[in-house]
Design a protein around this motif. Structure first.
Motif, mmCIF file in Angstrom:
data_model
loop_
_atom_site.group_PDB
_atom_site.id
_atom_site.type_symbol
_atom_site.label_atom_id
_atom_site.label_comp_id
_atom_site.label_asym_id
_atom_site.label_seq_id
_atom_site.Cartn_x
_atom_site.Cartn_y
_atom_site.Cartn_z
ATOM 1 N N ASP A 150 -15.035 -5.591 37.268
ATOM 2 C CA ASP A 150 -15.624 -5.798 35.946
ATOM 3 C C ASP A 150 -14.732 -6.682 35.088
ATOM 4 N N VAL A 151 -13.419 -6.513 35.203
ATOM 5 C CA VAL A 151 -12.469 -7.349 34.454
ATOM 6 C C VAL A 151 -12.581 -8.802 34.912
ATOM 7 N N HIS A 152 -12.667 -9.015 36.235
ATOM 8 C CA HIS A 152 -12.777 -10.376 36.761
ATOM 9 C C HIS A 152 -14.084 -11.030 36.304
ATOM 10 N N VAL A 153 -15.193 -10.332 36.450
ATOM 11 C CA VAL A 153 -16.494 -10.878 36.031
ATOM 12 C C VAL A 153 -16.460 -11.183 34.537
ATOM 13 N N GLY A 154 -15.916 -10.276 33.745
ATOM 14 C CA GLY A 154 -15.819 -10.498 32.306
ATOM 15 C C GLY A 154 -14.955 -11.696 31.959
ATOM 16 N N SER A 155 -13.865 -11.892 32.695
ATOM 17 C CA SER A 155 -12.995 -13.035 32.423
ATOM 18 C C SER A 155 -13.694 -14.341 32.764
ATOM 19 N N GLU B 280 -13.485 -17.305 42.759
ATOM 20 C CA GLU B 280 -12.033 -17.231 42.559
ATOM 21 C C GLU B 280 -11.527 -15.808 42.369
ATOM 22 N N MET B 281 -12.229 -14.862 42.972
ATOM 23 C CA MET B 281 -11.790 -13.481 42.875
ATOM 24 C C MET B 281 -10.544 -13.297 43.741
ATOM 25 N N PRO B 282 -9.471 -12.768 43.159
ATOM 26 C CA PRO B 282 -8.254 -12.562 43.943
ATOM 27 C C PRO B 282 -8.499 -11.663 45.149
ATOM 28 N N GLU B 283 -7.742 -11.911 46.200
ATOM 29 C CA GLU B 283 -7.905 -11.135 47.437
ATOM 30 C C GLU B 283 -7.750 -9.643 47.193
ATOM 31 N N GLU B 284 -6.843 -9.278 46.274
ATOM 32 C CA GLU B 284 -6.627 -7.857 45.999
ATOM 33 C C GLU B 284 -7.902 -7.195 45.493
ATOM 34 N N ILE B 285 -8.692 -7.953 44.718
ATOM 35 C CA ILE B 285 -9.926 -7.400 44.173
ATOM 36 C C ILE B 285 -11.030 -7.429 45.217
ATOM 37 N N GLU B 286 -11.074 -8.475 46.040
ATOM 38 C CA GLU B 286 -12.122 -8.577 47.059
ATOM 39 C C GLU B 286 -12.146 -7.341 47.948
ATOM 40 N N GLY B 287 -10.982 -6.770 48.232
ATOM 41 C CA GLY B 287 -10.906 -5.587 49.079
ATOM 42 C C GLY B 287 -10.914 -4.296 48.296
ATOM 43 N N TYR B 288 -11.082 -4.389 46.986
ATOM 44 C CA TYR B 288 -11.042 -3.212 46.120
ATOM 45 C C TYR B 288 -12.080 -2.192 46.557
ATOM 46 N N GLY B 289 -11.641 -0.956 46.643
ATOM 47 C CA GLY B 289 -12.555 0.128 46.987
ATOM 48 C C GLY B 289 -12.665 0.397 48.473
ATOM 49 N N LYS B 290 -12.119 -0.497 49.305
ATOM 50 C CA LYS B 290 -12.142 -0.261 50.743
ATOM 51 C C LYS B 290 -10.995 0.666 51.115
ATOM 52 N N THR C 210 -4.823 -7.304 40.320
ATOM 53 C CA THR C 210 -4.448 -8.036 39.110
ATOM 54 C C THR C 210 -5.643 -8.848 38.644
ATOM 55 N N PRO C 211 -6.015 -8.758 37.353
ATOM 56 C CA PRO C 211 -7.155 -9.523 36.868
ATOM 57 C C PRO C 211 -6.945 -11.022 37.017
ATOM 58 N N PHE C 212 -8.028 -11.733 37.203
ATOM 59 C CA PHE C 212 -8.036 -13.179 37.383
ATOM 60 C C PHE C 212 -7.232 -13.900 36.313
ATOM 61 N N GLU C 213 -7.454 -13.581 35.057
ATOM 62 C CA GLU C 213 -6.802 -14.305 33.976
ATOM 63 C C GLU C 213 -5.295 -14.148 33.988
ATOM 64 N N ALA C 214 -4.798 -13.023 34.410
ATOM 65 C CA ALA C 214 -3.355 -12.815 34.408
ATOM 66 C C ALA C 214 -2.666 -13.696 35.444
#
Length: 143
Positions: free
Chosen positions: A6-11, A70-80, A88-92
């Motif tokens: 949600d943070v990535h999509v919002g950014s 451009e979703m970071p790899e850490e987020i792509e695997g989130y929840g697995k 880490t959020p995209f903007e950071a």
């Protein structure tokens, strides 16, 4: 704590809105929402539903998939299973969180003469390369 997706999509909503020169109020009016709701979407505090994401994409002139680019790899695997690292959020991680970077892109997009754009790009690349060389020299001199 907001979900990293949600943070990535919002950014990405914020990035596109800012690149277009739209205010949160302007986007909110186009969607029939308050600027506070747009703020919550952009921070990832409130999750954007699928139909609302399509509406936002239409107003911002992009495909819904843009918000997942451009979703970071850490987020792509989130929840697995097995993914223990905090995402880490995209903007950071990118320069897009800096207002001057967004403003630079907006202004650059207004330049219509291809030769002026090319010369400006050459200048920026030369300055960036010179800065990096200086950083490399400085870090090598300390060793």
């Amino acid at each position: 704590m907001p979900d990293p997706i949600d943070v990535h999509v919002g950014s990405r909503v914020r990035l596109r809105r800012t690149l277009l020169g739209l205010t949160q109020d302007g986007l909110g009016q186009a969607l029939g929402l308050t600027f506070q709701q747009i703020q919550k979407y952009e921070r990832g505090t409130n999750r954007i539903g699928a139909s609302r994401l399509v509406e936002i994409a239409n107003v911002l002139g992009v495909e819904p998939a843009y918000f997942f680019d451009e979703m970071p790899e850490e987020i792509e695997g989130y929840g697995k299973k097995g993914m223990a690292d905090e995402a880490t959020p995209f903007e950071a991680e990118s320069g897009y969180s800096k207002r001057e970077t967004i403003e630079l892109v907006r202004v650059f997009e207004k330049i219509t003469d291809p030769s002026v754009r090319a010369r400006l790009m050459d200048l920026v690349l030369a300055i960036g390369d010179a800065e990096q060389e200086e950083v490399n020299r400085s870090s090598g001199a300390d060793d």
